[in-house]
Design a protein around this motif. Sequence first.
Motif, PDB file in Angstrom:
ATOM      1  N   MET A 190      42.723  88.154   9.063  1.00  0.00           N
ATOM      2  CA  MET A 190      42.079  89.166   8.663  1.00  0.00           C
ATOM      3  C   MET A 190      41.673  90.362   9.495  1.00  0.00           C
ATOM      4  SD  MET A 190      40.295  88.106   5.958  1.00  0.00           S
ATOM      5  CE  MET A 190      38.707  89.152   6.014  1.00  0.00           C
ATOM      6  N   ALA A 191      41.912  90.379  10.810  1.00  0.00           N
ATOM      7  CA  ALA A 191      41.869  91.411  11.874  1.00  0.00           C
ATOM      8  C   ALA A 191      43.043  92.212  11.645  1.00  0.00           C
ATOM      9  CB  ALA A 191      41.678  90.920  13.309  1.00  0.00           C
ATOM     10  N   ARG A 215      28.035  83.892  15.291  1.00  0.00           N
ATOM     11  CA  ARG A 215      29.099  85.160  15.700  1.00  0.00           C
ATOM     12  C   ARG A 215      28.839  86.142  14.390  1.00  0.00           C
ATOM     13  NH1 ARG A 215      32.095  87.116  19.667  1.00  0.00           N
ATOM     14  NH2 ARG A 215      34.187  87.592  19.260  1.00  0.00           N
ATOM     15  N   PHE A 216      28.696  85.742  13.355  1.00  0.00           N
ATOM     16  CA  PHE A 216      28.459  86.620  12.356  1.00  0.00           C
ATOM     17  C   PHE A 216      27.099  87.553  12.595  1.00  0.00           C
ATOM     18  CE2 PHE A 216      26.504  87.960   7.983  1.00  0.00           C
ATOM     19  CZ  PHE A 216      27.438  88.606   7.650  1.00  0.00           C
ATOM     20  N   HIS A 220      36.547  94.088  13.361  1.00  0.00           N
ATOM     21  CA  HIS A 220      37.300  93.118  12.818  1.00  0.00           C
ATOM     22  C   HIS A 220      38.310  92.514  13.900  1.00  0.00           C
ATOM     23  CE1 HIS A 220      36.401  94.541   8.565  1.00  0.00           C
ATOM     24  NE2 HIS A 220      35.353  93.556   8.872  1.00  0.00           N
ATOM     25  N   ARG A 221      38.782  93.431  14.528  1.00  0.00           N
ATOM     26  CA  ARG A 221      39.796  92.829  15.821  1.00  0.00           C
ATOM     27  C   ARG A 221      39.269  91.969  16.585  1.00  0.00           C
ATOM     28  NH1 ARG A 221      42.004  98.043  14.981  1.00  0.00           N
ATOM     29  NH2 ARG A 221      41.012  98.793  16.629  1.00  0.00           N
ATOM     30  N   GLU A 222      37.884  92.307  16.904  1.00  0.00           N
ATOM     31  CA  GLU A 222      37.273  91.395  18.163  1.00  0.00           C
ATOM     32  C   GLU A 222      36.697  90.244  17.335  1.00  0.00           C
ATOM     33  OE1 GLU A 222      33.136  91.794  20.764  1.00  0.00           O
ATOM     34  OE2 GLU A 222      33.993  93.798  19.547  1.00  0.00           O
ATOM     35  N   PHE A 223      36.292  90.210  16.237  1.00  0.00           N
ATOM     36  CA  PHE A 223      35.597  88.952  15.648  1.00  0.00           C
ATOM     37  C   PHE A 223      36.255  88.289  14.614  1.00  0.00           C
ATOM     38  CE2 PHE A 223      32.062  91.884  17.070  1.00  0.00           C
ATOM     39  CZ  PHE A 223      31.225  90.945  17.706  1.00  0.00           C
ATOM     40  N   THR A 254      27.247  91.515  12.503  1.00  0.00           N
ATOM     41  CA  THR A 254      26.334  92.349  11.668  1.00  0.00           C
ATOM     42  C   THR A 254      25.629  93.425  12.820  1.00  0.00           C
ATOM     43  OG1 THR A 254      26.055  90.745  10.128  1.00  0.00           O
ATOM     44  CG2 THR A 254      24.289  92.250  10.464  1.00  0.00           C
ATOM     45  N   ALA A 255      25.262  93.023  13.882  1.00  0.00           N
ATOM     46  CA  ALA A 255      24.682  93.935  14.845  1.00  0.00           C
ATOM     47  C   ALA A 255      25.647  95.086  14.963  1.00  0.00           C
ATOM     48  CB  ALA A 255      24.330  93.117  16.171  1.00  0.00           C
TER      49      ALA A 255
END
Length: 225
Positions: free
Chosen positions: A130-131, A195-196, A122-125, A200-201
């Motif tokens: 939200m992060a 990006r999603f 989450h911090r990355e994306f 997901t990956a």
Amino acid sequence: MVEAVVAAAPGPDVLDVGIGTGIAARQFRAAGCRVLGVDADPRMAEFARRDGFEVEVSTFESWDPAGRAFDVVIAGQTWHWVDPAAGAARAAGVLRPGGRLAAFWNVFQPPPDVSANMAAIHREFMPRPMAEMSSKSALEVYSLMFAKAVDGIRGSAAFDEPEEWRFEWERHYTRDEWLDMLPTQGGYTHLSPERFAELTAAMGDAVGDGFTAQYTAVVVTATIR
């Protein structure tokens, strides 16, 4: 949780605020209740109608009860979309004597190692707010919603002192089950499709073959005076 809410209500007539696809409504119907749904989204209303529910399309704050009364007003994972003061006042106006408002949420907590991996992703994306939320426990984040619900109920001066009920349960997710559920979580709508897909990956790698999540079903509830 459903049994506890039904047992504390004076009768079987339920108003489901934000009925959605009918997940909560089906359980209350199975417990012997008669359920009327209200939902702001016509698509959700149509989905629930296909399962046999009567649903009226409106925000709860502007919904017209047309003189009808109910034994319990429920809101499953939706009360944070309702103005807490106006929502409590509207619920008070449609509850019979001894009736109950019950807003509830399922709070999700994965194992510590999986939680740390998800927080890093989450911090990355994710966008910054939200992060930052991902670094806190789920109960800590949700507690803000509970507090707003309590304040709205108290502010209406129509209910006895609100109570908070908690019910613990758990659910095992396989990797595929978890990845199938990800798109249903609203925060990810901030991401582009590309990006999603990357997120997901990364999530698939983070959860491995799967994990068992701990859940707390939290009910903010009060009885009409």
